[in-house]
Design an enzyme around this catalytic site. Sequence first.
Site, short mmCIF file in Angstrom:
data_model
loop_
_atom_site.label_atom_id
_atom_site.label_comp_id
_atom_site.label_asym_id
_atom_site.label_seq_id
_atom_site.Cartn_x
_atom_site.Cartn_y
_atom_site.Cartn_z
NE ARG A 169 -2.08 -1.38 3.46
CZ ARG A 169 -2.36 -1.12 4.72
NH1 ARG A 169 -3.46 -0.48 5.03
NH2 ARG A 169 -1.56 -1.50 5.68
CG ASN A 195 -4.17 -4.33 3.33
OD1 ASN A 195 -3.61 -4.22 2.25
ND2 ASN A 195 -3.51 -4.40 4.46
#
Length: 92
Positions: free
Chosen positions: A18, A36
């Site tokens: 990320r 996520n």
Amino acid sequence: MYKQQYFISGKVQGVGFRFFTEQIANNMKLKGFVKNLNDGRVEIVAFFKTKEQMKKFEKLLNGNKYSNIENIEKIVLDENYPFQFNDFKIYY
């Protein structure tokens, strides 16, 4: 404007993916988010000004040295996608 949604599967959680994605997106001045998902995938929504910008992002979206991407599912979002973004962020 090009609006895309990506679902990335493989080893993409717990490996800095990320943050890697956020860095690329912010360097390119994109808008959207990365987060996520409970099923182990990562979701990305990104808004692009040009098709070239979109292609460059997709080319760079190969992960960092700790991740292992197995599949990228890409969905073209409708122009009427109901959300707008001022920047690119990680959502938790």
